[in-house]
Enzyme design. Structure first.
Site, mmCIF file in Angstrom:
data_model
loop_
_atom_site.group_PDB
_atom_site.id
_atom_site.type_symbol
_atom_site.label_atom_id
_atom_site.label_comp_id
_atom_site.label_asym_id
_atom_site.label_seq_id
_atom_site.Cartn_x
_atom_site.Cartn_y
_atom_site.Cartn_z
ATOM 1 N N LYS A 1 3.310 -15.029 1.465
ATOM 2 C CA LYS A 1 3.397 -16.135 0.658
ATOM 3 C C LYS A 1 5.051 -16.144 -0.343
ATOM 4 O O LYS A 1 5.654 -16.000 -1.034
ATOM 5 C CB LYS A 1 2.895 -15.429 -0.750
ATOM 6 C CG LYS A 1 1.517 -14.907 -0.702
ATOM 7 C CD LYS A 1 1.118 -16.481 -0.746
ATOM 8 C CE LYS A 1 0.484 -16.812 -2.384
ATOM 9 N NZ LYS A 1 0.001 -17.831 -3.092
ATOM 10 N N TYR B 1 0.946 -1.624 -0.077
ATOM 11 C CA TYR B 1 -0.335 0.288 0.124
ATOM 12 C C TYR B 1 1.213 1.405 -0.385
ATOM 13 O O TYR B 1 0.305 2.464 -0.117
ATOM 14 C CB TYR B 1 -0.715 0.048 1.265
ATOM 15 C CG TYR B 1 -2.224 -1.148 1.331
ATOM 16 C CD1 TYR B 1 -2.984 -1.292 0.183
ATOM 17 C CD2 TYR B 1 -2.479 -1.393 2.305
ATOM 18 C CE1 TYR B 1 -3.685 -2.643 -0.268
ATOM 19 C CE2 TYR B 1 -3.526 -2.890 2.229
ATOM 20 C CZ TYR B 1 -3.849 -3.233 1.155
ATOM 21 O OH TYR B 1 -4.706 -4.236 0.922
ATOM 22 N N ASP C 1 -1.821 -18.092 2.123
ATOM 23 C CA ASP C 1 -3.180 -18.211 1.418
ATOM 24 C C ASP C 1 -4.518 -20.138 1.866
ATOM 25 O O ASP C 1 -5.018 -19.934 1.603
ATOM 26 C CB ASP C 1 -3.377 -18.494 -0.256
ATOM 27 C CG ASP C 1 -2.417 -19.460 -0.856
ATOM 28 O OD1 ASP C 1 -1.525 -19.437 0.350
ATOM 29 O OD2 ASP C 1 -1.867 -20.032 -1.841
ATOM 30 N N ASP D 1 -4.604 -7.149 5.944
ATOM 31 C CA ASP D 1 -5.986 -6.274 5.088
ATOM 32 C C ASP D 1 -7.369 -7.965 4.973
ATOM 33 O O ASP D 1 -8.320 -7.725 6.185
ATOM 34 C CB ASP D 1 -5.714 -5.971 4.213
ATOM 35 C CG ASP D 1 -7.285 -4.591 4.052
ATOM 36 O OD1 ASP D 1 -7.957 -4.533 4.231
ATOM 37 O OD2 ASP D 1 -6.917 -3.578 2.854
#
Ligand code: NAD
Length: 368
Positions: free
Chosen positions: A192, A142, A225, A249
């Site tokens: 990840k 972000y 995930d 988030d």
């Protein structure tokens, strides 16, 4: 010794309505528990824009830097939707987070037994759930540069950059390890690392911090995930989850909904310790200004009151008093107290915002 200081920024919409109930709770702790706070109040969001033409006045920002903790209600509303981006109510909130350098966002997902039926998951999967997500809040995709939309080969290309320094990962990890020690000494870090270099670095740094200073905490790693899947499959396997800004988030919203209503969810955003040892801190409910119910006495004040409970625990080292307040809320819910957002299909008459405050104060009195 002077009392600890609180700056209340009630904001817009239902912000002032739910904050009125928090103020009564704060007074209760002063009167009944000898735990008085020096409370000041100021404007943020649309209310600040109306008064000053900016969503956060410089003087308010300066006050926020001085106090021991900030309590924020909510900002925004349809009246401000067409304002220039630079003065939108949310910019006031972002400025507070940025300038106070609140890099660790704590979002508990706690399912009160009395509300287990409100979850979209089966009751036995969520009943008694109590997990905490620590989301890095001031870096990552972000904020990373380069960013923007540009032309390439006659086509628009959108770019954002996931970027983390070791120092940014380390301080978020330390906050999460500290928290794990205050809970059940278990931390799961999510990234990840299988497809992102920033994830590889994230995992390395978390391991280094663990080995150096927190070897007593049980640490595990999970791809984000898979973490999302596990959160809805068997959320009680987790205690503290540490993750970056983007995954945090999404994962924290997902975890939050395990518990039912938006009117129940508190949060804390913490920064580095100040000279007095307390972290820079802002506490706020997760919900927004709820324009659809503003001014009708329908807002559930519990998320905001639970945010104050987090302040008691994380800023003021008053864990036992935070437990007392949370137990009072658990009791009124078990006794059937419900605001409109918590009404089940069986119906009944919902309590108003003030009536919910009344029963919580009664339960606090009964706890003495
Ligand atoms: P919202 O959280 O304000 O409301 C979503 C729904 O939940 C509404 O139906 C609302 O009535 C209900 N709700 C929320 N809090 C409740 C409570 N305490 N008790 C009972 N019901 C409650 O989200 P939105 O409608 O998407 O946004 C409204 C405004 O709030 C927008 O301007 C948005 O930008 C702003 N917003 C601010 C924050 C913040 O201040 N941190 C967060 C989210 C949205």
């Amino acid at each position: 010794m002077s009392n600890p200081s609180l700056l209340i920024l009630a904001g817009d919409g239902i912000g002032p309505e739910v904050m009125d109930e928090v103020k009564r709770v704060i007074s209760w702790f002063g009167d009944k528990r000898d735990l008085a706070f020096d409370v000041s109040e100021d404007l943020v969001g649309g209310a600040a824009y109306d008064a000053h033409g900016v969503p956060l006045h410089d003087d308010t920002m300066a006050k926020a830097q001085e106090v021991d903790a900030v309590l924020l209600g909510a900002v925004g509303g349809p009246k401000y939707d067409d304002l220039d981006f630079s003065v939108k109510p949310e910019r006031g909130l972002l400025r507070l987070r940025k300038e106070m350098d609140l890099f660790a966002n704590l979002r508990p997902a706690q399912c009160f037994d009395a509300l287990a039926d409100f979850s979209s998951l089966k009751k036995d999967i969520v009943a008694g759930l109590d997990i905490m997500i620590v989301r890095e809040l001031t870096s990552g995709v972000y904020f990373g540069e380069p960013r923007g939309i540009h032309m390439e080969d006659n086509m628009r290309v959108g770019v954002n950059t996931q970027r983390y320094t070791e120092a940014e990962i380390e301080r978020a990890a330390r906050a999460a390890f500290e928290l794990a020690r205050k809970r059940s000494n278990k931390l799961c870090s999510m990234e990840k690392a299988n497809v992102m270099e920033s994830g590889i670095l994230w995992r390395d740094v978390v391991n280094e911090v663990h080995q150096a200073d927190y070897a007593d905490v049980e640490l595990s790693h999970m791809y984000a995930d898979n973490g999302a899947m596990q959160l809805v499959r068997a959320p009680k396997q987790f205690d503290v989850i540490l993750t970056d800004n983007l995954f945090g988030d999404i994962l924290s919203d997902c975890a939050a909904m395990l518990t039912g209503s938006l009117g129940m969810l508190p949060s804390a955003s913490l920064g580095l310790p100040m000279a007095n040892g307390r972290p820079k801190a802002m506490y706020e409910p997760v919900h927004g200004s709820a324009p659809d119910i503003t001014g009708q006495g329908k807002a559930n004040p519990i998320a905001c009151i639970l945010s104050f409970a987090m302040a008691l625990r994380y800023s003021f080292d008053q864990g036992a008093e935070a437990d007392r307040l949370e137990a009072a809320i658990e009791k009124v819910l078990a006794d059937g107290a419900r605001t409109g957002d918590l009404m089940g299909p069986e119906g009944g008459t919902p309590l108003s915002t003030t009536q919910m405050g009344d029963v919580i104060l009664e339960a606090l009195d009964a706890s003495l």
